[in-house]
Design an enzyme around this catalytic site. Structure first.
Site, PDB file in Angstrom:
ATOM      1  N   LYS A 191       0.805  -1.232   0.000  1.00 19.71           N
ATOM      2  CA  LYS A 191       0.000   0.000   0.000  1.00 19.71           C
ATOM      3  C   LYS A 191       0.838   1.282   0.000  1.00 19.71           C
ATOM      4  CE  LYS A 191      -3.987  -2.005   2.325  1.00 19.71           C
ATOM      5  NZ  LYS A 191      -4.915  -1.858   3.452  1.00 19.71           N
TER       6      LYS A 191
ATOM      7  N   ASP B  46     -10.648   3.014   2.233  1.00 16.59           N
ATOM      8  CA  ASP B  46     -11.045   2.683   3.614  1.00 16.59           C
ATOM      9  C   ASP B  46     -11.692   3.898   4.282  1.00 16.59           C
ATOM     10  OD1 ASP B  46     -10.330   0.033   3.663  1.00 16.59           O
ATOM     11  OD2 ASP B  46      -8.320   0.400   4.451  1.00 16.59           O
TER      12      ASP B  46
ATOM     13  N   GLY C  63      -2.881   1.920  14.129  1.00 19.33           N
ATOM     14  CA  GLY C  63      -2.237   1.265  12.982  1.00 19.33           C
ATOM     15  C   GLY C  63      -2.761   1.797  11.658  1.00 19.33           C
TER      16      GLY C  63
HETATM   17  P1  NDP Z   1      -2.167  -2.735  12.252  1.00 22.00           P
HETATM   18  O1  NDP Z   1      -1.273  -3.925  12.438  1.00 22.00           O
HETATM   19  O2  NDP Z   1      -1.690  -1.625  11.399  1.00 22.00           O
HETATM   20  O3  NDP Z   1      -2.524  -2.130  13.709  1.00 22.00           O
HETATM   21  C1  NDP Z   1      -2.892  -2.975  14.755  1.00 22.00           C
HETATM   22  C2  NDP Z   1      -3.337  -2.150  15.968  1.00 22.00           C
HETATM   23  O4  NDP Z   1      -3.778  -3.083  16.973  1.00 22.00           O
HETATM   24  C3  NDP Z   1      -2.248  -1.288  16.601  1.00 22.00           C
HETATM   25  O5  NDP Z   1      -2.818  -0.118  17.115  1.00 22.00           O
HETATM   26  C4  NDP Z   1      -1.755  -2.202  17.728  1.00 22.00           C
HETATM   27  O6  NDP Z   1      -1.166  -1.500  18.814  1.00 22.00           O
HETATM   28  C5  NDP Z   1      -3.036  -2.840  18.172  1.00 22.00           C
HETATM   29  N1  NDP Z   1      -2.772  -4.127  18.831  1.00 22.00           N
HETATM   30  C6  NDP Z   1      -2.457  -5.304  18.239  1.00 22.00           C
HETATM   31  N2  NDP Z   1      -2.271  -6.258  19.179  1.00 22.00           N
HETATM   32  C7  NDP Z   1      -2.453  -5.647  20.385  1.00 22.00           C
HETATM   33  C8  NDP Z   1      -2.387  -6.104  21.743  1.00 22.00           C
HETATM   34  N3  NDP Z   1      -2.098  -7.387  22.025  1.00 22.00           N
HETATM   35  N4  NDP Z   1      -2.647  -5.216  22.726  1.00 22.00           N
HETATM   36  C9  NDP Z   1      -2.948  -3.925  22.446  1.00 22.00           C
HETATM   37  N5  NDP Z   1      -3.008  -3.439  21.187  1.00 22.00           N
HETATM   38  C10 NDP Z   1      -2.766  -4.293  20.168  1.00 22.00           C
HETATM   39  O7  NDP Z   1      -3.543  -3.337  11.731  1.00 22.00           O
HETATM   40  P2  NDP Z   1      -4.671  -2.627  10.827  1.00 22.00           P
HETATM   41  O8  NDP Z   1      -4.923  -1.270  11.363  1.00 22.00           O
HETATM   42  O9  NDP Z   1      -4.326  -2.775   9.403  1.00 22.00           O
HETATM   43  O10 NDP Z   1      -5.925  -3.597  11.085  1.00 22.00           O
HETATM   44  C11 NDP Z   1      -6.531  -3.698  12.369  1.00 22.00           C
HETATM   45  C12 NDP Z   1      -7.821  -4.518  12.292  1.00 22.00           C
HETATM   46  O11 NDP Z   1      -8.764  -3.863  11.458  1.00 22.00           O
HETATM   47  C13 NDP Z   1      -7.641  -5.912  11.704  1.00 22.00           C
HETATM   48  O12 NDP Z   1      -8.440  -6.814  12.426  1.00 22.00           O
HETATM   49  C14 NDP Z   1      -8.167  -5.787  10.281  1.00 22.00           C
HETATM   50  O13 NDP Z   1      -8.703  -7.017   9.784  1.00 22.00           O
HETATM   51  C15 NDP Z   1      -9.258  -4.763  10.478  1.00 22.00           C
HETATM   52  N6  NDP Z   1      -9.539  -3.989   9.255  1.00 22.00           N
HETATM   53  C16 NDP Z   1     -10.815  -4.010   8.768  1.00 22.00           C
HETATM   54  C17 NDP Z   1     -11.147  -3.290   7.658  1.00 22.00           C
HETATM   55  C18 NDP Z   1     -12.546  -3.313   7.161  1.00 22.00           C
HETATM   56  O14 NDP Z   1     -12.802  -2.908   6.026  1.00 22.00           O
HETATM   57  N7  NDP Z   1     -13.483  -3.760   7.968  1.00 22.00           N
HETATM   58  C19 NDP Z   1     -10.146  -2.460   6.940  1.00 22.00           C
HETATM   59  C20 NDP Z   1      -8.829  -2.508   7.532  1.00 22.00           C
HETATM   60  C21 NDP Z   1      -8.551  -3.262   8.651  1.00 22.00           C
HETATM   61  P3  NDP Z   1       0.414  -1.150  18.826  1.00 22.00           P
HETATM   62  O15 NDP Z   1       0.586   0.056  17.960  1.00 22.00           O
HETATM   63  O16 NDP Z   1       0.705  -0.888  20.249  1.00 22.00           O
HETATM   64  O17 NDP Z   1       1.127  -2.366  18.272  1.00 22.00           O
END
Ligand code: NDP
Length: 281
Positions: free
Chosen positions: A69, A104, A132
């Site tokens: 992306k 998105d 994220g």
């Molecule tokens: P990223 O990997 O970019 O971000 C993940 C986020 O989750 C970060 O803020 C991270 O925090 C947090 N996180 C992950 N594990 C933990 C944990 N154990 N404890 C606390 N915080 C945690 O992922 P995306 O933003 O790309 O995607 C996130 C979700 O959204 C996914 O489930 C994806 O499938 C969904 N999604 C859905 C879409 C839709 O159209 N419905 C579109 C895009 C995504 P930290 O920064 O501290 O690591």
């Protein structure tokens, strides 16, 4: 492309998990368009050359998924949304130019518009869980819709700080410990973390202090009804789910490549739900 069926694809590495072919091929059939939507598994090394030759591959455009992306953004002419989010997920060719956007953003807002039409009214503060990739799109969508204060709760506070740098003072970085206090104020709660997704740790949010008029959104769509959405519904709150966002984000690409603005219908939802169920997600 005259005389040829138009085609588009999703480019990723890997790409097999993508639901985009199901969505777009459903619409192609529904609107009687002689087109095709395919999966293209392309390595990061091969990606620049592949999109430079999209036309030669027979494509009017493409969806872009992980890990391409950011590269797609750099190698195209992005609109304001893609530039603001820092990632492009939709490309299209127009008179030899390769343009990009990030759908998105509209996936998030159009889904909310459909699920909770009055969601903006009286909602001056939003709480976004996560910082994220998807949080970037959600925050930009909230800013486009003029929500004046956006609290960003994230485990890694530096990433929430980076969002404030990127989007300005309406973004307030916060630690998880402040969440109960924020829930009593904000009337819009959006989970953009991967917590609560099948195979991930649960999202532990106690909704007890939340306002009675709050709207709760979860981007996670596997499972379809997350524990967060179930808890919100049990309290009688309005909700919007991740599957809706996934479907609405696909609308613009289809329109750009195939010339018809497609509708998100119950039939399409049921098709993707069945697929999620089949894969045991
Ligand atoms: P990223 O990997 O970019 O971000 C993940 C986020 O989750 C970060 O803020 C991270 O925090 C947090 N996180 C992950 N594990 C933990 C944990 N154990 N404890 C606390 N915080 C945690 O992922 P995306 O933003 O790309 O995607 C996130 C979700 O959204 C996914 O489930 C994806 O499938 C969904 N999604 C859905 C879409 C839709 O159209 N419905 C579109 C895009 C995504 P930290 O920064 O501290 O690591």
């Amino acid at each position: 492309m005259a005389g040829h069926a138009r085609a588009a694809c999703v480019i990723g590495w890997p790409v097999k998990h993508s639901r985009s072919p199901l969505i777009h091929n459903h619409w192609l059939k529904r609107y009687g368009i002689a087109g095709e939507y395919r999966c293209e598994e392309v390595t990061p090394e091969a990606f620049p050359a592949f999109i430079a030759k999209l036309d030669a591959h027979g494509y009017a455009g493409a969806n872009i998924t992980l890990p391409h992306k950011e590269a797609a953004l750099a190698l195209s002419e992005p609109d304001d949304r893609a530039r603001a989010v820092g990632a492009a997920n939709t490309l299209w060719l127009d008179r030899g130019h390769l343009y990009s956007t990030n759908t998105d953003v509209e996936g998030f807002t159009a889904n909310l518009d459909a699920a909770v039409p009055e969601w903006e009214i009286g909602r001056d503060e939003a709480v976004v869980l996560g910082a994220g990739g998807s949080a970037h799109a959600v925050i930009y969508g909230l800013i486009e819709r003029e929500i004046p204060m956006i609290h960003v709760v994230n485990r890694t506070i530096d990433r929430a700080e980076a969002l404030r740098q990127r989007f300005g003072a309406s973004v307030q970085p916060v630690h998880w410990s402040a969440l109960p206090h924020l829930l009593a104020r904000a009337a819009l709660l959006i989970n953009t973390t991967s917590l609560g997704m099948t195979g991930q740790p649960p999202l532990a949010v106690d909704l007890a202090p939340i306002r009675g008029d709050a709207v709760v959104v979860d981007l996670v769509y596997a499972p379809l009804k997350t524990a967060l959405l179930a808890a919100a519904q049990a309290r009688g709150l309005a909700t919007a789910d991740g599957l809706g966002m996934l479907l609405y984000q696909a609308v613009r690409g289809f329109q750009l490549w195939f010339g018809v603005r497609p509708e998100v219908t119950d039939e399409l939802r049921a098709l993707i739900e069945a697929d999620l169920g089949r894969k045991g997600e």
